[in-house]
Design a protein around this motif. Structure first.
Motif, PDB file in Angstrom:
ATOM      1  N   LYS A   1       0.834  -1.198   0.000  1.00  0.00           N
ATOM      2  CA  LYS A   1       0.000   0.000   0.000  1.00  0.00           C
ATOM      3  C   LYS A   1       0.873   1.255   0.000  1.00  0.00           C
ATOM      4  CE  LYS A   1      -3.894   1.975   2.549  1.00  0.00           C
ATOM      5  NZ  LYS A   1      -4.778   1.755   3.691  1.00  0.00           N
TER       6      LYS A   1
ATOM      7  N   THR B   1      -3.133   7.746   3.233  1.00  0.00           N
ATOM      8  CA  THR B   1      -3.663   6.487   3.770  1.00  0.00           C
ATOM      9  C   THR B   1      -2.582   5.479   4.105  1.00  0.00           C
ATOM     10  OG1 THR B   1      -3.991   5.773   1.512  1.00  0.00           O
ATOM     11  CG2 THR B   1      -5.888   6.687   2.640  1.00  0.00           C
TER      12      THR B   1
ATOM     13  N   ARG C   1     -18.219   7.675  14.793  1.00  0.00           N
ATOM     14  CA  ARG C   1     -17.876   6.612  13.833  1.00  0.00           C
ATOM     15  C   ARG C   1     -17.097   7.160  12.654  1.00  0.00           C
ATOM     16  NH1 ARG C   1     -22.634   3.959  14.824  1.00  0.00           N
ATOM     17  NH2 ARG C   1     -23.717   4.956  13.099  1.00  0.00           N
TER      18      ARG C   1
ATOM     19  N   ASN D   1     -13.436   5.896  12.071  1.00  0.00           N
ATOM     20  CA  ASN D   1     -13.112   5.158  10.854  1.00  0.00           C
ATOM     21  C   ASN D   1     -12.288   5.992   9.872  1.00  0.00           C
ATOM     22  OD1 ASN D   1     -14.255   2.587  11.343  1.00  0.00           O
ATOM     23  ND2 ASN D   1     -16.264   3.537  11.203  1.00  0.00           N
TER      24      ASN D   1
ATOM     25  N   TYR E   1     -13.469   7.551   6.620  1.00  0.00           N
ATOM     26  CA  TYR E   1     -13.816   6.563   5.580  1.00  0.00           C
ATOM     27  C   TYR E   1     -12.961   6.670   4.327  1.00  0.00           C
ATOM     28  CZ  TYR E   1     -17.801   5.261   8.404  1.00  0.00           C
ATOM     29  OH  TYR E   1     -18.582   4.806   9.416  1.00  0.00           O
TER      30      TYR E   1
ATOM     31  N   ASP F   1     -10.197   5.006   3.551  1.00  0.00           N
ATOM     32  CA  ASP F   1      -9.802   3.692   3.030  1.00  0.00           C
ATOM     33  C   ASP F   1     -10.962   3.020   2.323  1.00  0.00           C
ATOM     34  OD1 ASP F   1      -7.108   3.483   3.595  1.00  0.00           O
ATOM     35  OD2 ASP F   1      -7.485   3.023   5.701  1.00  0.00           O
ATOM     36  N   GLU F   2     -12.156   3.145   2.928  1.00  0.00           N
ATOM     37  CA  GLU F   2     -13.325   2.517   2.313  1.00  0.00           C
ATOM     38  C   GLU F   2     -13.625   3.164   0.968  1.00  0.00           C
ATOM     39  OE1 GLU F   2     -12.963   3.292   5.401  1.00  0.00           O
ATOM     40  OE2 GLU F   2     -13.228   1.392   6.448  1.00  0.00           O
ATOM     41  N   LEU F   3     -13.505   4.512   0.940  1.00  0.00           N
ATOM     42  CA  LEU F   3     -13.759   5.252  -0.295  1.00  0.00           C
ATOM     43  C   LEU F   3     -12.799   4.799  -1.395  1.00  0.00           C
ATOM     44  CD1 LEU F   3     -15.586   7.666  -1.119  1.00  0.00           C
ATOM     45  CD2 LEU F   3     -13.582   9.112  -0.790  1.00  0.00           C
ATOM     46  N   TYR F   4     -11.520   4.756  -1.064  1.00  0.00           N
ATOM     47  CA  TYR F   4     -10.530   4.355  -2.068  1.00  0.00           C
ATOM     48  C   TYR F   4     -10.761   2.919  -2.506  1.00  0.00           C
ATOM     49  CZ  TYR F   4      -7.794   8.576  -1.349  1.00  0.00           C
ATOM     50  OH  TYR F   4      -7.378   9.861  -1.303  1.00  0.00           O
ATOM     51  N   ASP F   5     -11.129   2.099  -1.524  1.00  0.00           N
ATOM     52  CA  ASP F   5     -11.375   0.705  -1.860  1.00  0.00           C
ATOM     53  C   ASP F   5     -12.496   0.601  -2.890  1.00  0.00           C
ATOM     54  OD1 ASP F   5     -10.864  -2.108  -1.224  1.00  0.00           O
ATOM     55  OD2 ASP F   5     -12.959  -2.091  -0.593  1.00  0.00           O
ATOM     56  N   ARG F   6     -13.552   1.385  -2.661  1.00  0.00           N
ATOM     57  CA  ARG F   6     -14.688   1.347  -3.577  1.00  0.00           C
ATOM     58  C   ARG F   6     -14.334   1.944  -4.927  1.00  0.00           C
ATOM     59  NH1 ARG F   6     -19.586   1.101  -1.145  1.00  0.00           N
ATOM     60  NH2 ARG F   6     -18.537   0.057   0.531  1.00  0.00           N
TER      61      ARG F   6
ATOM     62  N   GLN G   1     -11.280  -1.882  -5.792  1.00  0.00           N
ATOM     63  CA  GLN G   1     -12.143  -2.957  -6.291  1.00  0.00           C
ATOM     64  C   GLN G   1     -12.295  -2.929  -7.804  1.00  0.00           C
ATOM     65  OE1 GLN G   1     -15.712  -3.435  -4.086  1.00  0.00           O
ATOM     66  NE2 GLN G   1     -14.634  -3.783  -2.167  1.00  0.00           N
TER      67      GLN G   1
END
Lengths: 501, 643
Positions: free
Chosen positions: B167, B242, B556, B560, B563, B565-570, B574
């Motif tokens: 990463k 990140t 939250r 978190n 968010y 990491d979640e944003l980049y993941d999406r 992915q």
């Protein structure tokens, strides 16, 4: 008929060869005791002397006829004869060692080889369809017999019989073609046929006759679809005979085919080319694909030789001086590669018993690194990997095809050589990367070792001085076609727009 | 000569430990790397005092690297106040971390490898800071990236460490892409990559324009923004940050040296080094200010909620890097470097102190399972207090001098972006005080929350780990006092010379004349933060939970990490995986393999079987093929013959 004794001089090597053969026969028959070693030695020396004579004969520069025009001796014939003699001599030398081990060395063997070689020399120098047929038959009869040489071995006799029957059929086709040509042209002499062709007159009968002649000779060189005998005979015949079959008769028959096609029927090139192209393509493809499924190394070599003949035929299909030069270069290199390979195959024994499976070579690099290395070089060369000699052989014929616009032929040739590379490299893989099962006996005897290592070395170093061979082949090709090698006419598609001033 | 020694001695140490480590053994490898590192440190300090103040900037040319048409540059070491400050900081901290590692890594099976990586990193970092041209800077830049990758993934048998290493590497690639484009842009505009030539030509290019992506750009703005993208990647600024928290997977000395004190400040160094270019573009400066301020604020919020002791400090680092950037952004380059230097000391101290705690707690990193340690490890406790006070900016610790100066220059810039930066910085200062207090309270005070076995094991670290901490603590206490005048005070013009873009009437000068409330407000905010921390975690320990219940969404969101990491993941990861899997399974597997190798092989094998099955062995079959073949050829011949 023969008024001038000097008119025989151009045929002196053949005359001597015939005398040698008959003298040896007398010796063998009438001398008491085991005469085989003596006959062999004399035959080898005789072949070498004849080769020396071919080289030293005066008149390299022009064609010398003999026997009232039935026979011609020119540079092309000499070049091809030297290759043939070399092939015969080397395989004979290899054979002696092998036959002695098999306790099967009899004086007939060298004599048959000598007569076969004589037939080949006649073929190469033929200047008349009848003379050519005589040569073909003399050669063939001797070959039928040597194929069945181990007469108490069913496989050997089966091979001889098959070869004889199918050979007779092919001879029939050949003869039928010749008679067609004679019937429509009124002559069998090459000079006469040539002047007829030059006059521009063409009869379909003559052309059909030519196709029959091509078919008959295609059998002799084992080109597809007249190749069916090859794998069976190669496998069944004693191995030295196979080695002999794979070089000398092929060289002679291809030389005869080249002469017939280029000399008397040269003006018809555009007519017969498609037949040669077809046979060439079929041979290359079948040689490449069918060999993949083989387990016996002699069968493999049979398909390999079918493929190689396909490549050699490209040179004839081009029909140009360049093409013939390519053919001769290809044959010379093929001779070295094949004889070298057979030197190893002949030595394949395990505890004295001969073995023939490809898998018997497994792990050879551990047990006999030097032999494996030489064999590896030969296999890479057969596959046409630069800078080994095999690459140049293919290069010159492909060049000739490209320069003559035979792109399809060249492309198929390149693609099939990729397929063929598979089974050559499989042998390399077996030898170098797989675990040995049980060691083969080491290569013994001076002749096999000399031929194997010398051949591999020559293949390796060829690229240093390709000029020696290529210049000679070019001179021979010029003698046949009568035209110098054209400065390569670069295909227009390869020209950049600004390349020419 | 000193410069060459300072830069290349760590490389020699790295090579010896790296290639001969197995035969040398752990102890000798440590001695060799530490020895070379110490020599390099001495050389750096000598160089520093020879060069400043008033020393001439010079360049030690080693040999030609590339000479190709217009493009030509050398391997050369640039010696000026900026590079010597960096040399001194990097080598000092690196030396202390080297020594600390002897104790911290003593039970690890790969000591020579670890020491070699550390020294290799130091070499690349020194190469970066002494570079004479942009390409050599990029060499060092990539080199430290490599070393960072190797050290994050040092425990390569841990999947999480490998993932973190990848990463870090990949996120840095994004930044590096911007950096390379920036170098190309600079070469396009100036026709050279040599710093001296660029700086000489820069004023003349203030109004130049270039065409990029079909749009006419202000040349300096474009180049500076692209270069700043590179700085953002390396220095973990908002958007490309990140990787930094995940990089804590590496051993703690690595976190201290690379991911706190030195490598992550490379972006700050780069912007400062290229300050003559950045001052030519107001847009680029505004962007730097805003990104810096936003990062300072955003990372501080996350720092308040994390449980992992190293992650708290990691977000703190991220936040402090934001401070440095907005200092640069308002034009106070000396101030940014000043904070870089002081931060290096106290952040390394905090990390190594945290390492000492983790060491004592049998590799426990979660603060919820600590507490009440102060009596058991008093030295570490005191050192952590020093580091935290320096971080909070409490006088007279180092952070006070540099951080307050940053807030003052932000205020003194009187620009819109400067004002935003001032406000966000002030808020971040409060949060910094809060999370620092939180860290100290949770770790050292209250009741022990670890199980008895762990508590029984708690012990003070060996001396080889404590002494480097003491050295760093000295820096954390005195670096601000000692450096203030030279870096940002009265002597700054003479001190920096031409190494940074500055003049007598710039924002740093104005910062000394701001109203009194600007100077006192940060202290008040800090005090409030400390008080709140004390209230939450000592006096009323039920409060944090109640706050979380009261504002669940906000908690939250912050916990978190906004968010990201979640944003980049999406958005990126992915889809990239999907495309990759599609190309692999369908594109390569089905199409290319199917039609290519596999298909051809199948056809070949089939043909081979057909051909060899045709070989029946029967004579009449063979004769039949010959005759049919001939008949076919003759027919074909007659049909196609031209005549």
């Amino acid at each position: 008929m023969i008024t001038d004794p000097l008119a025989l001089m151009p045929a002196l090597p053949e005359v001597l060869m015939a005398l040698l053969g008959m003298g040896l026969l007398m010796t063998g028959v009438f001398r008491k005791g085991d005469t085989a070693p003596l006959v062999c030695r004399v035959a080898l020396i005789g072949l070498a002397l004849v080769a020396a004579l071919v080289i030293s004969q005066p008149g390299w520069g022009h064609a010398a006829p003999a026997f009232g025009g039935l026979f011609v001796n020119d540079a092309f014939a000499r070049f091809a004869k030297l290759l043939t003699l070399a092939g015969s001599g080397l395989t004979l030398a290899l054979a002696l060692d092998w036959l002695a081990r098999e306790k099967d060395l009899r004086f007939e063997f060298p004599i048959l080889i000598v007569f076969a070689t004589l037939g080949m020399m006649m073929m190469i120098s033929a200047n008349d369809l009848m003379a050519a047929y005589l040569g073909v038959e003399l050669q063939s009869l001797a070959l039928y017999v040597v194929a069945a040489y181990q007469r108490d071995n069913t496989r050997s006799t089966e091979a001889g019989l098959k070869y004889f029957v199918l050979g007779a059929l092919a001879s029939g086709l050949l003869l039928y073609g010749m008679s067609l040509v004679y019937g429509f042209a009124g002559t069998t002499n090459f000079d006469g046929l040539r002047s007829l062709a030059d006059s521009g007159e063409v009869s379909t009968g003559v052309l059909v006759g030519v196709v029959f002649i091509i078919a008959g000779l295609a059998f002799k060189v084992s080109a597809v679809p007249f190749h069916m005998w090859t794998p069976d005979v190669y496998e069944g015949a004693p191995t030295p005979v196979t080695a002999f079959f794979s070089v000398a008769p092929k060289i002679a028959a291809l030389a005869l085919l080249a002469r017939v096609m280029i000399d008397p029927f040269g003006p018809y090139t555009d007519d017969w080319r498609q037949v040669v192209v077809l046979i060439s393509i079929l041979s290359m493809i079948l040689g490449a694909f069918a060999a993949i499924a083989q387990n016996n190394i002699k069968r493999l070599m049979a398909y390999s030789s079918i493929g190689h003949v396909g490549y050699a035929l490209i040179g004839i299909a081009a029909g140009t001086t360049e093409g013939i030069r390519g053919l001769l270069v290809y044959l010379a290199i093929y001779l070295i590669m094949n004889v070298g390979t057979f030197a190893l195959i002949l030595s394949m024994r395990r505890r004295g018993q001969r073995v023939e499976a490809i898998t018997d070579l497994t792990g050879l690099s551990r047990t006999a690194p030097l032999s494996a290395a030489a064999m590896g070089v030969l296999m890479f060369s057969m596959a046409g990997i630069p800078p080994l000699a095999g690459f140049f052989g293919k290069f010159y014929v492909f060049m000739a095809a490209i320069n003559h616009g035979l792109y399809t032929l060249a492309v198929i040739g390149v693609l099939s050589s990729v397929v063929a590379a598979f089974y050559y490299l499989r042998i390399v893989k077996l030898m170098f990367f797989d675990e040995p099962v049980e060691a083969l006996d080491p290569v013994s005897g001076t002749a096999p070792r000399l031929v194997l290592y010398g051949g591999a070395l020559a293949i390796c170093l060829f690229f240093l001085a390709p000029g020696v061979l290529v210049t000679g082949a070019e001179a021979a090709a010029v003698a046949l076609t009568g035209q110098p090698v054209a400065p390569a006419p670069v295909p227009s598609s390869l020209l950049s727009s600004t390349a020419l001033p | 000569m000193l410069a060459v020694g300072a830069v290349f001695l760590p490389l020699i140490g790295a090579l010896i430990a790296g290639f001969r480590g197995r035969t040398l053994g752990d102890h000798k490898s440590q001695m060799v790397t530490c020895g070379f590192m110490a020599a390099s440190t001495v050389a750096s300090w000598l160089l520093f005092f020879l060069t400043v103040p008033g020393g001439e900037a010079s360049s030690v040319s080693l040999f030609t690297w590339v000479s190709s048409g217009e493009l030509s540059f050398e391997w050369a070491l640039r010696v000026d106040p900026l590079s010597t400050v960096m040399l001194m900081t990097v080598t000092t901290i690196s030396l202390l971390v080297h020594v600390y590692s002897i104790g911290y890594m003593h039970h690890d099976p790969g000591v020579p490898r670890f020491m070699a990586y550390l020294s290799l990193f130091t070499f690349f970092m020194l190469m970066l800071v002494t570079s004479d041209n942009l390409v050599q800077m990029f060499f060092g830049w990539e080199g430290v990236g490599l070393a960072s990758y190797l050290l994050i993934g040092y425990w390569y048998e841990r999947p999480s460490a490998n993932a973190a290493a990848i990463k870090a590497f990949v996120v840095n690639r994004v930044g590096d892409f911007g950096f390379t484009l920036g170098i190309f842009g600079v070469f396009m505009v100036f026709g050279t990559v040599n710093l001296d030539a660029i700086f000489a030509a820069a004023p003349g290019m203030a109004d130049a324009t270039v065409s990029f992506l079909g749009i006419e750009w202000h040349a300096m703005t474009l180049c500076c923004l692209l270069l700043f993208v590179g700085a953002m990647g390396k220095s973990a600024q908002l958007g490309l940050h990140t990787w930094l928290p995940d990089a804590m997977e590496g051993p703690t000395p690595v976190s201290a040296l690379i991911h706190a004190a030195t490598m992550v400040t490379a972006g700050v160094f780069m912007v400062a080094r290229l300050s003559p270019l950045f001052v030519l573009s107001d847009t680029a400066m505004a962007v730097v200010t805003l990104v810096g301020a936003a990062t300072a604020f955003f990372a501080a919020t996350i720092g308040c909620t994390q449980h992992d002791i190293k992650r708290v400090i990691a977000y703190s680092t991220c936040s402090q890097l934001g401070y440095m950037f907005f200092a640069l952004g308002v034009g106070a380059f000396g101030t940014g470097i000043f904070h870089l230097m002081t931060h290096a000391f106290f952040k390394a101290l905090l990390f190594l102190g945290a390492g000492s705690v983790i060491h004592a707690m049998s590799d426990e990193q979660d603060m919820r399972r600590m507490g009440g340690l102060w009596k058991l490890i008093p030295v570490t406790y005191v050192l952590m207090w020093i580091g935290s006070l320096a971080l909070m900016g409490v006088p007279p610790f180092a952070g006070f001098y540099s951080k307050d100066m940053i807030l003052e220059v932000a205020f003194a810039s009187h620009s819109f972006t400067g004002s935003i930066a001032f406000l966000l910085g002030l808020a971040a200062a409060g949060m910094t005080a809060f999370y620092s207090t939180r860290l100290l309270m949770l770790t050292f005070h209250g009741k022990p929350r670890a199980n008895e076995r762990v508590m029984a094991h708690v012990h003070e670290s060996p001396r080889v780990m404590i002494w480097p901490l003491v050295g760093l603590a000295a820096g954390a206490v005195f670096a601000g006092m000692l450096g203030y005048d030279a870096f940002v005070g009265e002597d700054r013009l003479a001190f920096w010379g031409t190494a940074l873009a500055q003049h007598a009437d710039d924002v740093t000068a104005h910062a000394h004349h701001v109203p009194g409330w600007v100077k006192t407000l940060p202290l008040i905010v800090t005090a409030a933060g400390v008080a709140l921390g004390w209230l939450f975690y000592i006096a009323r320990t039920d409060l944090p939970a109640r706050v979380c219940e009261r504002f669940p969404e906000t908690y939250r969101f912050v916990f978190n990490k906004w968010y990201f990491d979640e944003l980049y993941d999406r958005i990126f990861i992915q889809p990239a995986f999907r495309i990759g899997r599609g190309l692999w399974k369908k594109g390569d597997g089905a199409v290319i393999d199917g039609l290519g190798p596999d298909g051809v092989a199948t056809v070949t094998r089939g043909l081979a079987r057909v051909f060899s099955r045709g070989q029946t062995g029967y004579l009449y079959h063979y004769a039949f093929v010959m005759i049919i073949g001939l008949a076919g050829i003759v027919t074909w011949f007659l049909l196609t013959s031209a005549r």
